[in-house]
Design an enzyme around this catalytic site. Sequence first.
Site, PDB file in Angstrom:
ATOM      1  N   ASP A 171      -2.191   4.828  -2.189  1.00 25.06           N
ATOM      2  CA  ASP A 171      -3.758   4.986  -1.512  1.00 25.06           C
ATOM      3  C   ASP A 171      -3.659   5.260   0.208  1.00 25.06           C
ATOM      4  OD1 ASP A 171      -6.594   3.685   0.080  1.00 25.06           O
ATOM      5  OD2 ASP A 171      -6.182   1.880  -0.917  1.00 25.06           O
TER       6      ASP A 171
ATOM      7  N   VAL B 236       1.135  -1.287   0.053  1.00 22.58           N
ATOM      8  CA  VAL B 236      -0.572  -0.460   0.379  1.00 22.58           C
ATOM      9  C   VAL B 236       1.073   1.115  -0.343  1.00 22.58           C
ATOM     10  CG1 VAL B 236      -1.754   1.320   1.330  1.00 22.58           C
ATOM     11  CG2 VAL B 236      -1.920  -1.810   1.428  1.00 22.58           C
ATOM     12  N   ARG B 237       0.639   2.388  -1.004  1.00 17.83           N
ATOM     13  CA  ARG B 237       1.737   3.161  -1.154  1.00 17.83           C
ATOM     14  C   ARG B 237       1.029   4.327  -0.625  1.00 17.83           C
ATOM     15  NH1 ARG B 237       2.258   0.517  -5.565  1.00 17.83           N
ATOM     16  NH2 ARG B 237       4.516  -1.055  -6.051  1.00 17.83           N
ATOM     17  N   ALA B 238       1.959   5.202  -0.087  1.00 18.43           N
ATOM     18  CA  ALA B 238       1.358   6.909   0.238  1.00 18.43           C
ATOM     19  C   ALA B 238       2.460   7.982  -0.080  1.00 18.43           C
ATOM     20  CB  ALA B 238       0.904   6.809   1.530  1.00 18.43           C
TER      21      ALA B 238
ATOM     22  N   THR C 136       6.559   7.789  -5.213  1.00 19.33           N
ATOM     23  CA  THR C 136       6.337   6.450  -6.454  1.00 19.33           C
ATOM     24  C   THR C 136       5.231   6.869  -7.004  1.00 19.33           C
ATOM     25  OG1 THR C 136       5.834   4.770  -6.948  1.00 19.33           O
ATOM     26  CG2 THR C 136       4.740   5.262  -5.005  1.00 19.33           C
TER      27      THR C 136
END
Length: 156
Positions: free
Chosen positions: A18, A8-10, A13
């Site tokens: 999400d 789950v990336r914040a 990138t």
Amino acid sequence: MAASDNVVRAGLTPKFKDVDTLVAMLTYSCAPIEAQKMRPAEYPYATLNRAAYSSGSAVVLYDPPIEEFSVVRTLLRGDGAKATFEPLAGPSIVICTAGRGKIAVGPTARDVRAGYVFFVGATAELVLTSEGGEDDEFITFRAFCEVEDHSNGVQH
């Protein structure tokens, strides 16, 4: 963090971010700094030679409460101090952060200086030997995976 397709990336990138899901997954627990610090422990699977023992050299284990890895810090003081490590069931990576010396993995030996990184394969004996003056310190860190031997239930 261990490699995974379940990420789950914040940020940082160009891929899908999400933030809401990431924030919902976080666990916050407050405690004093002293309660959160990792305490080094003696690492019993290394043997120091006489020069290392008498110079105050040390091998300590940092074992975080996660399964992915542990880290062993080796400090060898003076010329000729040596630490011999028993083979591990899993692979490891050794990085030198100060001083100079030699690393031997099985029959292969190489020179080591600050900034050098080495891969050590599973089941290989590792020997670190310091080179330098009486006041020199040869410092390495070895990150390794603990692999469970399912045949007898022993972890290495």
